[in-house]
Write a protein that holds these residues in place. Structure first.
Motif, mmCIF file in Angstrom:
data_model
loop_
_atom_site.group_PDB
_atom_site.id
_atom_site.type_symbol
_atom_site.label_atom_id
_atom_site.label_comp_id
_atom_site.label_asym_id
_atom_site.label_seq_id
_atom_site.Cartn_x
_atom_site.Cartn_y
_atom_site.Cartn_z
ATOM 1 N N VAL A 26 103.711 45.410 43.601
ATOM 2 C CA VAL A 26 102.414 44.739 43.634
ATOM 3 C C VAL A 26 102.411 43.701 42.516
ATOM 4 O O VAL A 26 102.563 44.039 41.347
ATOM 5 N N LYS A 27 102.238 42.427 42.888
ATOM 6 C CA LYS A 27 102.260 41.337 41.920
ATOM 7 C C LYS A 27 100.919 40.614 41.970
ATOM 8 O O LYS A 27 100.453 40.242 43.038
ATOM 9 N N GLY A 28 100.327 40.440 40.784
ATOM 10 C CA GLY A 28 99.033 39.781 40.709
ATOM 11 C C GLY A 28 98.927 38.905 39.489
ATOM 12 O O GLY A 28 99.910 38.689 38.767
ATOM 13 N N PRO A 29 97.714 38.394 39.209
ATOM 14 C CA PRO A 29 97.549 37.490 38.071
ATOM 15 C C PRO A 29 97.799 38.142 36.711
ATOM 16 O O PRO A 29 98.181 37.465 35.763
ATOM 17 N N LYS A 30 97.628 39.457 36.580
ATOM 18 C CA LYS A 30 97.813 40.130 35.283
ATOM 19 C C LYS A 30 99.208 40.696 35.084
ATOM 20 O O LYS A 30 99.549 41.135 33.992
ATOM 21 N N GLY A 31 100.023 40.756 36.144
ATOM 22 C CA GLY A 31 101.366 41.293 35.989
ATOM 23 C C GLY A 31 101.907 41.877 37.281
ATOM 24 O O GLY A 31 101.359 41.668 38.358
ATOM 25 N N GLY A 66 97.250 61.450 49.981
ATOM 26 C CA GLY A 66 96.109 60.954 49.212
ATOM 27 C C GLY A 66 96.505 60.502 47.816
ATOM 28 O O GLY A 66 95.987 59.518 47.291
ATOM 29 N N THR A 67 97.450 61.224 47.209
ATOM 30 C CA THR A 67 97.905 60.861 45.868
ATOM 31 C C THR A 67 98.591 59.499 45.876
ATOM 32 O O THR A 67 98.332 58.660 45.013
ATOM 33 N N THR A 68 99.450 59.266 46.854
ATOM 34 C CA THR A 68 100.160 57.991 46.957
ATOM 35 C C THR A 68 99.178 56.851 47.175
ATOM 36 O O THR A 68 99.299 55.787 46.567
ATOM 37 N N ARG A 69 98.193 57.063 48.031
ATOM 38 C CA ARG A 69 97.199 56.029 48.296
ATOM 39 C C ARG A 69 96.407 55.705 47.031
ATOM 40 O O ARG A 69 96.141 54.548 46.725
ATOM 41 N N ALA A 70 96.049 56.738 46.241
ATOM 42 C CA ALA A 70 95.291 56.524 45.010
ATOM 43 C C ALA A 70 96.118 55.757 43.979
ATOM 44 O O ALA A 70 95.605 54.858 43.307
ATOM 45 N N VAL A 71 97.403 56.076 43.857
ATOM 46 C CA VAL A 71 98.270 55.380 42.906
ATOM 47 C C VAL A 71 98.422 53.907 43.309
ATOM 48 O O VAL A 71 98.338 53.011 42.465
ATOM 49 N N LEU A 72 98.600 53.654 44.601
ATOM 50 C CA LEU A 72 98.746 52.268 45.059
ATOM 51 C C LEU A 72 97.443 51.491 44.888
ATOM 52 O O LEU A 72 97.463 50.308 44.532
ATOM 53 N N ALA A 73 96.300 52.127 45.109
ATOM 54 C CA ALA A 73 95.012 51.464 44.886
ATOM 55 C C ALA A 73 94.833 51.129 43.403
ATOM 56 O O ALA A 73 94.320 50.061 43.056
ATOM 57 N N ASN A 74 95.261 52.027 42.521
ATOM 58 C CA ASN A 74 95.212 51.756 41.079
ATOM 59 C C ASN A 74 96.138 50.603 40.701
ATOM 60 O O ASN A 74 95.808 49.808 39.816
ATOM 61 N N ASN A 75 97.300 50.509 41.354
ATOM 62 C CA ASN A 75 98.212 49.401 41.076
ATOM 63 C C ASN A 75 97.584 48.069 41.463
ATOM 64 O O ASN A 75 97.680 47.093 40.723
ATOM 65 N N VAL A 79 96.612 45.047 38.619
ATOM 66 C CA VAL A 79 97.135 43.682 38.543
ATOM 67 C C VAL A 79 96.039 42.640 38.756
ATOM 68 O O VAL A 79 96.251 41.464 38.457
ATOM 69 N N THR A 80 94.855 43.045 39.248
ATOM 70 C CA THR A 80 93.755 42.084 39.400
ATOM 71 C C THR A 80 92.783 42.158 38.227
ATOM 72 O O THR A 80 92.478 41.156 37.602
ATOM 73 N N GLU A 81 92.275 43.364 37.921
ATOM 74 C CA GLU A 81 91.262 43.519 36.872
ATOM 75 C C GLU A 81 91.837 44.083 35.580
ATOM 76 O O GLU A 81 91.406 43.724 34.493
ATOM 77 N N GLU A 130 86.020 50.444 16.010
ATOM 78 C CA GLU A 130 86.223 50.445 17.464
ATOM 79 C C GLU A 130 87.614 49.930 17.794
ATOM 80 O O GLU A 130 88.092 48.983 17.179
ATOM 81 N N ILE A 131 88.233 50.567 18.799
ATOM 82 C CA ILE A 131 89.559 50.160 19.259
ATOM 83 C C ILE A 131 89.495 50.028 20.777
ATOM 84 O O ILE A 131 88.986 50.925 21.455
ATOM 85 N N LYS A 132 90.015 48.919 21.316
ATOM 86 C CA LYS A 132 90.087 48.716 22.767
ATOM 87 C C LYS A 132 91.552 48.664 23.168
ATOM 88 O O LYS A 132 92.308 47.830 22.669
ATOM 89 N N VAL A 133 91.946 49.552 24.073
ATOM 90 C CA VAL A 133 93.315 49.604 24.585
ATOM 91 C C VAL A 133 93.257 49.125 26.032
ATOM 92 O O VAL A 133 92.510 49.689 26.834
ATOM 93 N N SER A 134 94.027 48.089 26.375
ATOM 94 C CA SER A 134 93.973 47.566 27.738
ATOM 95 C C SER A 134 95.370 47.246 28.244
ATOM 96 O O SER A 134 96.297 47.005 27.463
ATOM 97 N N GLY A 135 95.505 47.259 29.573
ATOM 98 C CA GLY A 135 96.776 46.974 30.219
ATOM 99 C C GLY A 135 96.627 47.065 31.721
ATOM 100 O O GLY A 135 95.534 47.292 32.242
ATOM 101 N N VAL A 136 97.743 46.924 32.445
ATOM 102 C CA VAL A 136 97.688 46.943 33.904
ATOM 103 C C VAL A 136 97.960 48.321 34.501
ATOM 104 O O VAL A 136 97.497 48.631 35.582
ATOM 105 N N ASP A 137 98.713 49.172 33.816
ATOM 106 C CA ASP A 137 99.070 50.489 34.335
ATOM 107 C C ASP A 137 98.138 51.544 33.741
ATOM 108 O O ASP A 137 98.124 51.750 32.526
ATOM 109 N N PRO A 138 97.336 52.235 34.565
ATOM 110 C CA PRO A 138 96.370 53.193 34.012
ATOM 111 C C PRO A 138 97.024 54.368 33.299
ATOM 112 O O PRO A 138 96.469 54.890 32.337
#
Length: 177
Positions: A26-31, A66-75, A79-81, A130-138
């Motif tokens: 999955v390729k998007g604007p964030k990675g 269901g697990t595979t679908r959830a992981v792909l939806a998270n991917n 990559v978008t948000e 305060e600390i904010k940790v962000s990235g593309v992989d949950p």
């Protein structure tokens, strides 16, 4: 039947999904994120939608569906948000600051703690507590936030420590005279 697994995952604008056998990219604007689906699950991409089906009617295949679908939806969401975890520091003298890409924390020990984030993780410190940790992989975002929290988890008597934003700390009553 998995109600969640039945729902197709729409590909938003700007997201490219490539399926080669069991490998999904999955390729998007964030990675870019790659995922290898289990052999009991079939992944297909068509008409701008990603769909997941079990190959067999076994308990394991239905569980992985269901697990595979959830992981792909998270991917796709990653990559978008992107994903973000917020941490708060409570305690006298507890503070954080950025030192280049590394996070420098003072947590009441005799020394400063320097945390080097893994690849693909960005850490921001809007306020000293305060600390904010962000990235593309949950999974990686959650792991990095958990590692930062593990340096000084919140204690139940005064509530001092590093906690997730909105986390409830069950307080204990202290000693009685």
């Amino acid at each position: 039947m998995s109600r969640l697994g039945k729902r197709p995952i729409p590909a938003p604008n700007g997201v490219t999904i490539t399926v080669k056998g069991q490998d999904v990219s999955v390729k998007g604007p964030k990675g870019t994120l790659n995922f290898r689906a289990h052999d009991d699950v079939e992944v297909a991409f068509g008409n701008g939608e990603l769909s997941v089906k079990p190959r067999h009617e076994t308990t394991r295949a239905r569980a992985l569906w269901g697990t595979t679908r959830a992981v792909l939806a998270n991917n796709v969401k990653g990559v978008t948000e992107g994903f973000e975890k917020n941490l708060e520091m409570t305690g006298v003298g507890y503070r954080a600051a950025m030192q280049g890409k590394n996070l420098q924390m003072q947590l009441g020990y005799s020394h400063e703690i320097i945390y080097q984030p893994p690849e693909g993780i960005t850490i921001a410190v809007p306020k000293p507590t305060e600390i904010k940790v962000s990235g593309v992989d949950p999974q990686v975002v959650g792991q990095a936030a958990a590692e930062i929290r593990s340096y000084r988890p919140p204690e139940p008597y005064k509530g001092k420590g590093v906690r997730y934003a909105g986390e409830y700390i069950r307080r204990k009553e202290g000693k009685k005279k």
